[in-house]
Design a protein around this motif. Structure first.
Motif, mmCIF file in Angstrom:
data_model
loop_
_atom_site.group_PDB
_atom_site.id
_atom_site.type_symbol
_atom_site.label_atom_id
_atom_site.label_comp_id
_atom_site.label_asym_id
_atom_site.label_seq_id
_atom_site.Cartn_x
_atom_site.Cartn_y
_atom_site.Cartn_z
ATOM 1 N N GLU A 202 50.425 21.883 15.915
ATOM 2 C CA GLU A 202 51.763 21.762 16.509
ATOM 3 C C GLU A 202 52.822 22.150 15.491
ATOM 4 O OE1 GLU A 202 55.507 19.675 17.443
ATOM 5 O OE2 GLU A 202 54.085 18.997 15.921
ATOM 6 N N LEU A 203 52.563 21.860 14.210
ATOM 7 C CA LEU A 203 53.500 22.249 13.154
ATOM 8 C C LEU A 203 53.626 23.764 13.072
ATOM 9 C CD1 LEU A 203 55.290 21.589 10.692
ATOM 10 C CD2 LEU A 203 53.218 21.569 9.300
ATOM 11 N N LYS A 204 52.506 24.479 13.248
ATOM 12 C CA LYS A 204 52.553 25.940 13.186
ATOM 13 C C LYS A 204 53.437 26.516 14.291
ATOM 14 C CE LYS A 204 48.057 26.618 10.976
ATOM 15 N NZ LYS A 204 46.693 27.182 11.104
ATOM 16 N N GLN A 205 53.477 25.849 15.422
ATOM 17 C CA GLN A 205 54.339 26.313 16.507
ATOM 18 C C GLN A 205 55.809 26.085 16.178
ATOM 19 O OE1 GLN A 205 52.946 24.254 20.000
ATOM 20 N NE2 GLN A 205 51.115 25.514 20.196
ATOM 21 N N ARG A 206 56.093 25.001 15.462
ATOM 22 C CA ARG A 206 57.485 24.700 15.105
ATOM 23 C C ARG A 206 57.951 25.472 13.885
ATOM 24 N NH1 ARG A 206 58.108 19.985 13.269
ATOM 25 N NH2 ARG A 206 56.019 19.062 13.341
ATOM 26 N N ALA A 207 57.006 26.010 13.100
ATOM 27 C CA ALA A 207 57.359 26.791 11.908
ATOM 28 C C ALA A 207 56.530 28.071 11.891
ATOM 29 C CB ALA A 207 57.115 25.967 10.642
ATOM 30 N N PRO A 208 56.869 29.052 12.749
ATOM 31 C CA PRO A 208 56.084 30.292 12.820
ATOM 32 C C PRO A 208 56.149 31.074 11.507
ATOM 33 C CG PRO A 208 58.136 30.498 14.057
ATOM 34 C CD PRO A 208 58.010 29.055 13.684
ATOM 35 N N VAL A 209 55.081 31.829 11.258
ATOM 36 C CA VAL A 209 54.939 32.599 10.014
ATOM 37 C C VAL A 209 55.280 34.064 10.272
ATOM 38 C CG1 VAL A 209 53.334 33.335 8.216
ATOM 39 C CG2 VAL A 209 53.151 31.025 9.197
ATOM 40 N N HIS A 210 56.141 34.638 9.413
ATOM 41 C CA HIS A 210 56.581 36.028 9.519
ATOM 42 C C HIS A 210 56.239 36.758 8.213
ATOM 43 C CE1 HIS A 210 58.964 34.409 12.870
ATOM 44 N NE2 HIS A 210 59.419 33.511 12.009
ATOM 45 N N ILE A 211 55.563 37.877 8.328
ATOM 46 C CA ILE A 211 55.226 38.689 7.158
ATOM 47 C C ILE A 211 56.303 39.751 6.963
ATOM 48 C CG2 ILE A 211 53.472 40.122 6.051
ATOM 49 C CD1 ILE A 211 52.600 37.224 6.672
ATOM 50 N N VAL A 212 56.849 39.833 5.748
ATOM 51 C CA VAL A 212 57.862 40.829 5.404
ATOM 52 C C VAL A 212 57.254 41.741 4.342
ATOM 53 C CG1 VAL A 212 60.173 41.226 4.497
ATOM 54 C CG2 VAL A 212 59.720 39.206 5.920
ATOM 55 N N GLU A 213 57.037 42.982 4.676
ATOM 56 C CA GLU A 213 56.379 43.910 3.752
ATOM 57 C C GLU A 213 57.392 44.480 2.759
ATOM 58 O OE1 GLU A 213 52.558 45.771 5.732
ATOM 59 O OE2 GLU A 213 54.365 46.433 6.804
ATOM 60 N N SER A 214 57.020 44.400 1.489
ATOM 61 C CA SER A 214 57.840 44.955 0.415
ATOM 62 C C SER A 214 57.331 46.345 0.059
ATOM 63 C CB SER A 214 57.767 44.045 -0.821
ATOM 64 O OG SER A 214 58.426 44.629 -1.925
ATOM 65 N N ASP A 215 58.248 47.271 -0.157
ATOM 66 C CA ASP A 215 57.849 48.638 -0.517
ATOM 67 C C ASP A 215 57.329 48.725 -1.941
ATOM 68 O OD1 ASP A 215 58.603 49.557 1.990
ATOM 69 O OD2 ASP A 215 60.662 49.980 1.348
ATOM 70 N N GLU A 216 57.657 47.728 -2.765
ATOM 71 C CA GLU A 216 57.280 47.762 -4.183
ATOM 72 C C GLU A 216 56.579 46.461 -4.568
ATOM 73 O OE1 GLU A 216 60.900 48.364 -6.250
ATOM 74 O OE2 GLU A 216 61.202 50.418 -5.540
ATOM 75 N N ALA A 217 55.824 46.529 -5.663
ATOM 76 C CA ALA A 217 55.155 45.329 -6.175
ATOM 77 C C ALA A 217 56.180 44.289 -6.610
ATOM 78 C CB ALA A 217 54.237 45.696 -7.338
ATOM 79 N N ASP A 218 57.286 44.738 -7.194
ATOM 80 C CA ASP A 218 58.393 43.850 -7.535
ATOM 81 C C ASP A 218 59.186 43.589 -6.257
ATOM 82 O OD1 ASP A 218 60.765 42.647 -8.390
ATOM 83 O OD2 ASP A 218 60.678 43.674 -10.318
ATOM 84 N N LYS A 219 59.223 42.342 -5.848
ATOM 85 C CA LYS A 219 59.747 42.007 -4.518
ATOM 86 C C LYS A 219 61.208 41.567 -4.518
ATOM 87 C CE LYS A 219 55.149 40.151 -3.418
ATOM 88 N NZ LYS A 219 54.407 38.939 -2.993
#
Length: 444
Positions: A202-219
């Motif tokens: 239920e916690l996962k539904q209240r706090a969804p996970v979003h992946i943000v892709e970085s173009d470089e290793a240094d983020k």
């Protein structure tokens, strides 16, 4: 006390009108404490109140001897637990013991035997060795985050502490992550096991996970763009915890953001206690809504209204993932989790489910319009929130409606105001009369 007898106290002191199922089960299980209780539940689900209820139910009237000992692996968790127990048990003498706190202040507090002690293992053991505290009469022991407290780094300290606890008849163990076994020195066998980890879904539904892709290793650039994106909404940036894996990384990220005008604050284990208390106070107040932290901030930080968790670095373990994410969506609220992914990184399975986010659209500012003032006096100097409120309104002419969060620590206080009001207060000079004494005032 039964549930209906506890509820008026809980509502008046904590603003909680109804216990959740886990807390009701713990209260009902209080008679089982003699065989031990093991509580497993996700972070942010109300575990502190859950173990406080059976603890308080088993206390005798104040006796002038130690009755209950609560141990937690971090000072911030100790402070959080102590705050709740003080509110629920005002008739009992409670002392909090933790590293970075003034030893002299703690020794003075222990001069009269407390009924309840909340402590980190290392500081408690130090006071036991110095004979500042007699733990022999203690009947009730709570190990919060027991998976951490009984891990290899703390095991020898805990073994020495338990060697002094000869009269313990009730043990409560709590955690958000299970441990495979308990060491032999913990005097409990076949504990009553209450497992609420299914609520983690239920916690996962209240706090969804979003992946943000970085173009470089240094983020760093990707982090800045994400934060600006989060700030573009109607409510602005909101409280955002940015997690990194190392102290030097925390320093680097914080400095990089600060140079670009972001209202961020730094939090890691190398800071002294005053620096850590100040950092959390600024984050809670909202004048520094971005907290850059190591995994020190993943356990025990119960900051109300954390909107976002950002993983600048991938967490080292599934347990770190769990505890980091537990800083948001607490007590039934909602939040968001963001993971910055470098091109060469592979996402572990335990992060699922998730979606992908490309930060686009309106961008907002990362600087806060609030300022927090630091005042050089606190509880030990007999300064209260009422004193601060009176000084700000009567002496400084700040409208009461403008005054934000007030915090009073042992030897300093913090007051958060709109920037214009804060500048007017600072214009009066660095040394100002507060409650008849000259106190230093500056921007925190």
């Amino acid at each position: 006390m039964r549930e209906k007898e506890f509820l008026p106290l809980i509502e008046s002191k904590l603003g909680i009108k109804e216990l959740n199922d886990m807390q009701k089960a713990m209260l009902a299980a209080a008679p089982e404490a003699a065989r031990g209780i093991m509580l497993l539940a996700p972070t942010g689900s109300g575990k502190t109140l859950a173990f406080a209820l059976p603890l308080l139910k088993q206390l005798n009237p104040p006796t002038g001897r130690l009755q209950a000992l609560v141990m937690a692996p971090g000072r911030e968790l100790v402070l959080q637990i102590a705050d709740i127990l003080r509110k629920l048990a005002p008739a009992y003498r409670l002392v909090a013991l933790y590293g970075g706190h003034s030893v002299a202040d703690e020794v003075n507090s222990l001069s009269v035997a407390p009924d309840i002690v909340v402590a980190t293992p290392g500081r408690l053991l130090d006071h036991i060795k110095r004979r500042n505290i007699d733990v022999m009469p203690c009947r009730i022991v709570v190990l919060d985050e027991y998976d951490k407290s009984l891990s290899l780094g703390f095991e020898q300290e805990m073994k020495r502490i338990f060697s002094h606890l000869k009269n313990v008849s009730r043990i409560i163990l709590t955690s958000a992550t299970d441990a495979p076994s308990l060491p032999d020195f913990v005097p409990v066998s076949n504990p009553l096991r209450l497992d609420y980890m299914a609520d983690a879904g239920e916690l996962k539904q209240r706090a969804p996970v979003h992946i943000v892709e970085s173009d470089e290793a240094d983020k760093l650039a990707s982090l800045h763009k994400l934060l600006k994106h989060l700030a573009g909404g109607e409510e602005g940036i909101g409280r955002t915890a940015v997690f990194v894996n190392h102290r030097d990384s925390a320093e680097r990220v914080h400095k990089w953001l600060a140079k670009r005008g972001a209202s961020s604050v730094l939090y890691h284990g190398a800071l002294d206690q005053t620096g850590r208390e100040k950092a959390l106070a600024l984050f809670r107040a909202g004048s520094k809504p971005i907290l850059v932290t190591t995994d020190l901030g993943a356990r025990g930080l119960d900051v109300e209204g954390v909107d976002n968790v950002v993983h600048y670095h991938l967490p080292p373990t599934p347990e770190d993932w769990t505890h980091r994410n537990g800083r948001t969506a607490r007590a039934g609220k909602t939040g968001n989790v963001y993971v910055l992914k470098a091109p060469a990184e592979t996402l572990p399975d335990y992060m699922e489910p998730y979606d992908y986010l490309k930060p686009e659209g309106p961008e907002g500012e990362l600087n806060s319009r609030q300022l927090t003032l630091w005042i050089g006096a606190g509880k030990r100097e007999k300064l209260s929130k009422g004193d601060l409120l009176g000084w700000l309104t009567k002496e400084c002419g700040v409208p009461g409606s403008d005054i934000g969060r007030l915090e009073v620590a042992d030897h300093f206080s913090l007051a958060t105001l709109p920037e214009a009001d804060a500048r007017k207060v600072l214009a009066r000079g660095k040394n100002q009369k507060i409650k008849g004494s000259s106190r230093r005032v500056m921007e925190a």
